[in-house]
Motif scaffolding. Sequence first.
Motif, PDB file in Angstrom:
ATOM      1  N   ARG C 234       0.842  -1.193   0.000  1.00 45.74           N
ATOM      2  CA  ARG C 234       0.000   0.000   0.000  1.00 45.74           C
ATOM      3  C   ARG C 234       0.882   1.250   0.000  1.00 45.74           C
ATOM      4  O   ARG C 234       1.984   1.231   0.536  1.00 45.74           O
ATOM      5  N   VAL C 235       0.361   2.310  -0.558  1.00 43.40           N
ATOM      6  CA  VAL C 235       1.098   3.573  -0.555  1.00 43.40           C
ATOM      7  C   VAL C 235       1.465   3.941   0.889  1.00 43.40           C
ATOM      8  O   VAL C 235       2.576   4.387   1.189  1.00 43.40           O
ATOM      9  N   HIS C 236       0.540   3.703   1.773  1.00 48.67           N
ATOM     10  CA  HIS C 236       0.684   3.959   3.202  1.00 48.67           C
ATOM     11  C   HIS C 236       1.870   3.204   3.821  1.00 48.67           C
ATOM     12  O   HIS C 236       2.501   3.676   4.761  1.00 48.67           O
ATOM     13  N   ASP C 237       2.147   2.007   3.304  1.00 42.34           N
ATOM     14  CA  ASP C 237       3.210   1.180   3.890  1.00 42.34           C
ATOM     15  C   ASP C 237       4.596   1.733   3.612  1.00 42.34           C
ATOM     16  O   ASP C 237       5.558   1.392   4.298  1.00 42.34           O
ATOM     17  N   SER C 238       4.703   2.545   2.567  1.00 44.14           N
ATOM     18  CA  SER C 238       6.027   3.059   2.232  1.00 44.14           C
ATOM     19  C   SER C 238       6.019   4.580   2.243  1.00 44.14           C
ATOM     20  O   SER C 238       6.900   5.216   1.713  1.00 44.14           O
ATOM     21  N   CYS C 239       4.983   5.146   2.862  1.00 48.45           N
ATOM     22  CA  CYS C 239       4.856   6.608   2.844  1.00 48.45           C
ATOM     23  C   CYS C 239       5.821   7.224   3.845  1.00 48.45           C
ATOM     24  O   CYS C 239       5.870   6.813   4.998  1.00 48.45           O
ATOM     25  N   TYR C 240       6.547   8.214   3.392  1.00 52.82           N
ATOM     26  CA  TYR C 240       7.514   8.835   4.305  1.00 52.82           C
ATOM     27  C   TYR C 240       6.815   9.687   5.381  1.00 52.82           C
ATOM     28  O   TYR C 240       7.429  10.113   6.335  1.00 52.82           O
ATOM     29  N   ARG C 241       5.504   9.937   5.233  1.00 51.11           N
ATOM     30  CA  ARG C 241       4.785  10.673   6.276  1.00 51.11           C
ATOM     31  C   ARG C 241       4.215   9.736   7.340  1.00 51.11           C
ATOM     32  O   ARG C 241       3.529  10.160   8.261  1.00 51.11           O
ATOM     33  N   ARG C 242       4.517   8.459   7.203  1.00 47.98           N
ATOM     34  CA  ARG C 242       3.950   7.471   8.101  1.00 47.98           C
ATOM     35  C   ARG C 242       4.259   7.738   9.577  1.00 47.98           C
ATOM     36  O   ARG C 242       3.388   7.544  10.440  1.00 47.98           O
ATOM     37  N   PRO C 243       5.471   8.201   9.907  1.00 48.67           N
ATOM     38  CA  PRO C 243       5.718   8.490  11.331  1.00 48.67           C
ATOM     39  C   PRO C 243       4.712   9.496  11.896  1.00 48.67           C
ATOM     40  O   PRO C 243       4.331   9.409  13.059  1.00 48.67           O
ATOM     41  N   PHE C 244       4.268  10.434  11.089  1.00 40.84           N
ATOM     42  CA  PHE C 244       3.280  11.408  11.568  1.00 40.84           C
ATOM     43  C   PHE C 244       1.933  10.725  11.784  1.00 40.84           C
ATOM     44  O   PHE C 244       1.194  11.045  12.711  1.00 40.84           O
ATOM     45  N   TYR C 245       1.624   9.811  10.911  1.00 34.70           N
ATOM     46  CA  TYR C 245       0.390   9.035  11.086  1.00 34.70           C
ATOM     47  C   TYR C 245       0.452   8.281  12.411  1.00 34.70           C
ATOM     48  O   TYR C 245      -0.467   8.356  13.223  1.00 34.70           O
ATOM     49  N   ASP C 246       1.543   7.576  12.612  1.00 36.19           N
ATOM     50  CA  ASP C 246       1.665   6.779  13.833  1.00 36.19           C
ATOM     51  C   ASP C 246       1.660   7.655  15.077  1.00 36.19           C
ATOM     52  O   ASP C 246       1.192   7.252  16.134  1.00 36.19           O
ATOM     53  N   TYR C 263       2.862  17.007   7.926  1.00 33.53           N
ATOM     54  CA  TYR C 263       2.167  15.968   8.683  1.00 33.53           C
ATOM     55  C   TYR C 263       1.364  15.062   7.733  1.00 33.53           C
ATOM     56  O   TYR C 263       1.181  15.350   6.558  1.00 33.53           O
ATOM     57  N   CYS C 264       0.840  14.017   8.334  1.00 39.66           N
ATOM     58  CA  CYS C 264       0.090  13.023   7.564  1.00 39.66           C
ATOM     59  C   CYS C 264      -1.217  13.617   7.007  1.00 39.66           C
ATOM     60  O   CYS C 264      -1.899  14.391   7.664  1.00 39.66           O
ATOM     61  N   LEU C 265      -1.577  13.212   5.787  1.00 41.34           N
ATOM     62  CA  LEU C 265      -2.720  13.807   5.078  1.00 41.34           C
ATOM     63  C   LEU C 265      -4.026  13.020   5.242  1.00 41.34           C
ATOM     64  O   LEU C 265      -5.013  13.269   4.559  1.00 41.34           O
ATOM     65  N   TYR C 266      -3.990  12.087   6.172  1.00 41.43           N
ATOM     66  CA  TYR C 266      -5.135  11.206   6.378  1.00 41.43           C
ATOM     67  C   TYR C 266      -6.449  11.961   6.557  1.00 41.43           C
ATOM     68  O   TYR C 266      -7.473  11.624   5.971  1.00 41.43           O
ATOM     69  N   LYS C 267      -6.401  13.020   7.357  1.00 38.03           N
ATOM     70  CA  LYS C 267      -7.665  13.701   7.665  1.00 38.03           C
ATOM     71  C   LYS C 267      -8.164  14.607   6.543  1.00 38.03           C
ATOM     72  O   LYS C 267      -9.289  15.088   6.599  1.00 38.03           O
ATOM     73  N   GLY C 269      -8.254  13.323   3.637  1.00 36.60           N
ATOM     74  CA  GLY C 269      -8.769  12.346   2.690  1.00 36.60           C
ATOM     75  C   GLY C 269      -7.785  11.366   2.092  1.00 36.60           C
ATOM     76  O   GLY C 269      -8.140  10.612   1.184  1.00 36.60           O
ATOM     77  N   CYS C 270      -6.555  11.345   2.571  1.00 40.00           N
ATOM     78  CA  CYS C 270      -5.568  10.467   1.920  1.00 40.00           C
ATOM     79  C   CYS C 270      -6.027   9.004   1.926  1.00 40.00           C
ATOM     80  O   CYS C 270      -6.339   8.438   2.968  1.00 40.00           O
ATOM     81  N   LYS C 271      -6.059   8.389   0.742  1.00 43.84           N
ATOM     82  CA  LYS C 271      -6.481   6.999   0.628  1.00 43.84           C
ATOM     83  C   LYS C 271      -5.288   6.050   0.553  1.00 43.84           C
ATOM     84  O   LYS C 271      -5.436   4.887   0.177  1.00 43.84           O
ATOM     85  N   GLY C 272      -4.116   6.580   0.906  1.00 39.42           N
ATOM     86  CA  GLY C 272      -2.918   5.727   0.921  1.00 39.42           C
ATOM     87  C   GLY C 272      -3.102   4.425   1.679  1.00 39.42           C
ATOM     88  O   GLY C 272      -2.602   3.385   1.246  1.00 39.42           O
ATOM     89  N   PRO C 273      -3.828   4.433   2.808  1.00 39.15           N
ATOM     90  CA  PRO C 273      -4.009   3.176   3.535  1.00 39.15           C
ATOM     91  C   PRO C 273      -4.846   2.136   2.787  1.00 39.15           C
ATOM     92  O   PRO C 273      -4.962   1.007   3.251  1.00 39.15           O
ATOM     93  N   MET C 274      -5.460   2.516   1.691  1.00 37.38           N
ATOM     94  CA  MET C 274      -6.305   1.547   0.974  1.00 37.38           C
ATOM     95  C   MET C 274      -5.872   1.392  -0.473  1.00 37.38           C
ATOM     96  O   MET C 274      -6.642   0.923  -1.296  1.00 37.38           O
ATOM     97  N   PRO C 291       2.206  12.298  -5.136  1.00 34.84           N
ATOM     98  CA  PRO C 291       1.143  13.182  -4.671  1.00 34.84           C
ATOM     99  C   PRO C 291       1.309  13.632  -3.220  1.00 34.84           C
ATOM    100  O   PRO C 291       1.235  14.822  -2.918  1.00 34.84           O
ATOM    101  N   ILE C 292       1.537  12.686  -2.328  1.00 37.80           N
ATOM    102  CA  ILE C 292       1.600  13.022  -0.906  1.00 37.80           C
ATOM    103  C   ILE C 292       2.758  13.966  -0.604  1.00 37.80           C
ATOM    104  O   ILE C 292       2.630  14.906   0.172  1.00 37.80           O
ATOM    105  N   GLN C 293       3.874  13.730  -1.247  1.00 37.85           N
ATOM    106  CA  GLN C 293       5.027  14.594  -0.998  1.00 37.85           C
ATOM    107  C   GLN C 293       4.729  16.029  -1.431  1.00 37.85           C
ATOM    108  O   GLN C 293       5.300  16.978  -0.913  1.00 37.85           O
TER     109      GLN C 293
HETATM  110  S1  SF4 Z   1      -2.483   8.336   5.411  1.00 40.44           S
HETATM  111 FE1  SF4 Z   1      -1.542   9.034   3.511  1.00 40.44          FE
HETATM  112  S2  SF4 Z   1      -0.132  10.669   4.105  1.00 40.44           S
HETATM  113 FE2  SF4 Z   1      -0.661   9.553   5.958  1.00 40.44          FE
HETATM  114  S3  SF4 Z   1       0.953   8.037   6.161  1.00 40.44           S
HETATM  115 FE3  SF4 Z   1      -0.705   7.049   5.080  1.00 40.44          FE
HETATM  116  S4  SF4 Z   1      -0.246   7.314   2.917  1.00 40.44           S
HETATM  117 FE4  SF4 Z   1       1.038   8.766   4.057  1.00 40.44          FE
END
Ligand code: SF4
Lengths: 245, 557, 372
Positions: C234-246, C263-267, C269-274, C291-293
């Motif tokens: 998943r994009v999420h698994d290799s996303c460099y913003r992941r530490p912010f997510y965690d 910071y992480c773009l989850y809120k 709408g980032c669909k990286g986790p899916m 995109p995320i970068q």
């Molecule tokens: S939710 Fe998106 S921005 Fe946040 S860590 Fe996952 S892929 Fe990266």
Amino acid sequence: MTTTTSSADYKKLRRVFVWELPVRVYHWLNALAIVVLCATGYLIGNPPALMSQSEASFRYLFGTIRFLHFAAAYIFFFNFLFRLYWGFVGNKYASWKNFIPTNKEFFQEMWEVLKIDILLKKEREHMSVGHNALAGFIYFLTFIAFLVQCVTGFGLYAAMSTWWFAELFVWVADWVGGDFTLRNIHHVAMWFFIVFAIIHVYLVFYHDYVEGRGEISSMGGGWKFIEEEAFEKQREGVDAYTNTD
Amino acid sequence: MAQRIVIDPITRIEGHLRIEAEIKNGKVTDVYSSGTMVRGIETIVKGRDPRDVWAFVGRVCGVCTTVHSLASVRAVEDALDIHIPANAELVRNIMFATQYMHDHVVHFYHLHALDWVDVVSALKADPKKTSEIAQSISHWPKSSPGYFSDLQKRLTTFVESGQLGIFANGYWGHPAYKLPPEVNLIGVAHYLEALEWQKEIVKVHTIFGGKNPHPNYLVGGMACSIGIDDASAINAERLALVGQLLRDAETFVQQVYVPDLLAVAPFYLDWGAIGGGLGNFMAYGDLPTNGINDRTQLKFPAGVILDKDLSRVMEVDPRNDDEIREYISRSWYEYSVGDQEGLHPWKGETNIKYSGPKPPYEYLEVEKKYSFLKTPRWKGHAMEVGPLARVLIGYALGREDFKEIVDSTLAKLNVPAAALFSTLGRTAARGLESLLVAQWALEFYDQLISNIRNGDRRMADTSRFDPKNWPKQAQGVGMTEAPRGALAHWIVIEDQKVKNYQMVVPTTWNASPRDHNGKMSAYEASLMDTPIADPHQPVEILRTVHSFDPCLACAVH
Amino acid sequence: MAPVSTKRPTYYEELRGKGYTRRDFMKFCTMMAAYLGLEASGTAQIAKMLMKTPRVPVIWLHFQECTCCSESFIRSSHPIVADIILDKLSLDYTETLMAASGHQAEEAMHQTMKDHYGEYILCVEGSVPTAEGGVYCCIGGKTAEQILQETAAGAKAIICWGSCASNGCVQAAKPNPTSATPIHKLVKGKPIIKVPGCPPIGEVMAGVLVHIITFGTLPELDRVGRPKAFYSKRVHDSCYRRPFYDAGLFVESFDDENAKKGYCLYKVGCKGPMTYNACGIMRWNSGVSYPIQSGHGCFGCSEENFWDNGPIYRQQASFPGFGIESSADKIGMAAAGATAAGIIGHAIATNIQKKKLIANVIREGKESEKEL
Ligand code: SF4
Ligand code: HEM
Ligand code: HEM
Ligand code: NFV
Ligand code: SF4
Ligand code: F3S
Ligand SMILES: [Mg+2]
């Protein structure tokens, strides 16, 4: 007070052992797991806004929330499996037969309960000892929801886990058309649990209050206190509803 | 006796274009232009979140990628009265300029050149002479005899392999090819160099929009925040890369593209009198320097020219119900008001209704409906849009920057201004505006840097991002100058959703079928009277069609 | 009859013909092996393949698409596309780049179908409209579906470029006015490689082709037919913003302070986790960004049905019939609220309806209390 009621007016209550220890342990583990899963799950779906100056490397809040979710998920899942097993070996109140409508009487009883408890049609309490038929059926639906939640949950978890067990569920995402849909099913199902819990807790209190049989404490000690009359009827195997009134 | 020829697929374009032409006495006497693929994207975006639409309509085209997204966010911002920060405007302008340079260079070398450059003839070139010519026209360093002879060897092996790949079945050896072998070899060399260069310039989109094709846009500004002290926002390193890419691009345009254009043109001056077409030109203008609503401060000015009359530039108002209308009397659609009416895009309809021949077919029923393109008209006039329109309008308005490039080019080629109204003029205009755009890009870049230095770090206005803050009903229009010409999207928003969405696209203006009065649009008009040496190899038709840089995915959507 | 393939020179022959030495050739093979992440012994294997393999003929079709897949392909930086089309493949038909038009173009395609029957790779960019007998996409008077079936018959394998060919993409989004259909639903009995993404990363496209021509085999595919090499994470698994997510640190709205800090773009709408794609690992346009970068969430462009997967700027799908702002949570909260209200009503009604019964229980209890 001038009333001179004789003790014969009082209902004689009899103690019945309803919930065996494993069922009680299951119940509270399950309740706890679900509360934790709903709380953490909700946060996963809607993370709170934290404006923090601390560096990401010093924090692991969301990781912790997710860890709690996964830990509770495993407890929830195996506890659930255990309960399924106990449905075959436990006492008659724990039996799977309480949950799955197999005969006409089951439906009849459901209708009765509906009339008495929900529509408040009759000024009367019902007589069943374990789950009443309606409750049993609702729990059956609940068990299906458990299954949905476990399958979708492990389906999502498969992508993050390296354990073969979670990986057994990789097919789920493909089957529903991707992780996004899967996640949404999992999320929507949470609300079923929340609504269930609200109604369930209310009804437990309701029964305790209206019937006075020790409903709440039954999940603590295992005992319920039923009327002599109900006891006799149950023993005769007479349906608790059809021949009263 | 007239002979009917069909060219389908027209290749080296975007999408599915079909030309049917009558040829009589070596000339085109009648011609029909048809778009044969439809997707219905205007229908698909209905009912969706207006903030998401840029992504959907961005996928209208991956060649002029970004332009539909830009038009879309502008339409939504117009409807909701959102004013984007200056930095976002500059970033959008830089991305716009990047798109131009990329699109025009790729068009010239990869989509258009093979109409003029004979690849096989390049095998006969003398590398030394080639080098001399190359050095006489430009300072571009890759021009040694060794360079050209290596290339020639590579080309020879390729041709001798018998697997000609993309060059198979070309019109090689056709009498219409006029370049000497040496110039052909330069053309092939730069074909390959441009192929390598084009993947570099798009990195500007990657930096600001995350990827190319289809970089990301955002209603209210851009998503790429400025964070000069953060590794993951626009910082000094990212900006340096943008600056480098823009300078390299300017060099390529100045030292390769335009010199090649000017080197090839003298061999084809007869094409300065062929393919003129309508003589009506329109541009919406673009590259705002004082906010999109200040229509007087645009690098590309807006206006309309009728009947080649450069002394008068009229105004165009896309909001006016009487100016721009789309007709479908010859298109495979239905209107609720009847097929002879024209609709302003805010009231536009997209009801696809095919009524052409059942495939497989040999000919279209051209006397009836024959295309998936609608037919847009400005006050009833057919309009040509695109580089030539933009350059002519800038020129006619007396803008110094335009006058300078146009006049100097006319002088260099020793042709009168009338030669602009032609296939050659259209092709030259594309190169000339690339020169302007390359310079402007660097101006925008400098302004962005100085804004940031002065402490302006804003990149988006999100105060109205939340639909709760929207009116119940709103409508807007987003205009831009896409590489192929004037582009606008019209949106009607109701209850926070898209109620109606209509796009009128450059290639829709140019390639559309006739209107309810039988009047031709730009492609058809410009193809009339084209001389055809060999009806089986109608490379002349390709030359004029390609001079518009067709994009049918855009045109139909 | 001599086998068809001997008519074509191998890479090795081709390189020698271009004046390269055997040493140059081996150097190229070593680089290629390194690029593909192989051990030293892989070099010999590649060399062997390249010495035997002639340029693979390719037919590249365009149907309902936007040509961004072709555009993305020419963005590839390793190998660069000039090298691919001159040295590695024989791109015999592609409407975007080929010199010939009309009949000449069709002839080039038929020549390849005849000369290399069973050997050519069929690349498809775009979906096929099946409504109304296919009239929504015609080329040379034939429907896309006819052309697809004709060319697929002799293809060795089919590559579906992009989301259009893999899952229908934007034109298949609701209400899919033309019944845009992905290739695997129309062609049976052929190996099909899906390379989804809108568009896919250029180097991923080149990588799939390089795999085929280098190893002479098709890349290993996952359960849904995508090359594992590029789509297993998943994009999420290799996303460099992941530490912010965690850490629970999120961008709350675009261009806020948190956005500037990456910071992480989850809120938002980032669909990286899916989303399964290589964006986080390979990044775009030779590794410049993704995109995320660049501050915008992933919207899942390589996932099936992603256009209908709810609004871009939110995690959850909206519910049809409840307006765009609807979500499971809003509806859930309403349901919970309604339940609570129902319970209060029920409690009140109980005390009225079952007055006698409750009074009896209370009386019993109270009397017992008194009796004690
Ligand atoms: S939710 Fe998106 S921005 Fe946040 S860590 Fe996952 S892929 Fe990266
Ligand atoms: C009562 C049971 C459960 C409830 C109420 C629940 C609820 C939720 C919710 C609301 C979410 C957030 C979804 C979203 O993003 O919108 C979630 C996520 C998730 N749940 Fe559960 N869940 C339950 C059981 C399980 C189980 C049994 C598993 C099995 C492993 C599981 C695994 C997951 C996973 C993997 C995620 C995604 C987390 C992430 O992406 O970080 N859940 N859950
Ligand atoms: C104050 C808290 C609670 C009390 C006093 C309580 C009490 C009870 C009682 C008395 C029963 C048996 C009643 C009957 O069969 O009708 C029961 C069954 C059950 N309860 Fe609860 N409950 C509580 C909270 C919860 C919660 C939060 C959940 C989970 C959401 C839950 C899930 C269940 C289930 C699934 C059963 C069926 C048990 C079985 O037979 O397997 N309970 N509970
Ligand atoms: N016509 C057109 Fe486009 C452009 N330029 C868009 O608006 O090409 Ni695809
Ligand atoms: S997948 Fe996306 S990028 Fe590729 S052709 Fe389709 S719409 Fe264009
Ligand atoms: S939107 Fe597409 S480009 Fe990558 S980051 Fe997401 S898969
Ligand atoms: Mg339109």
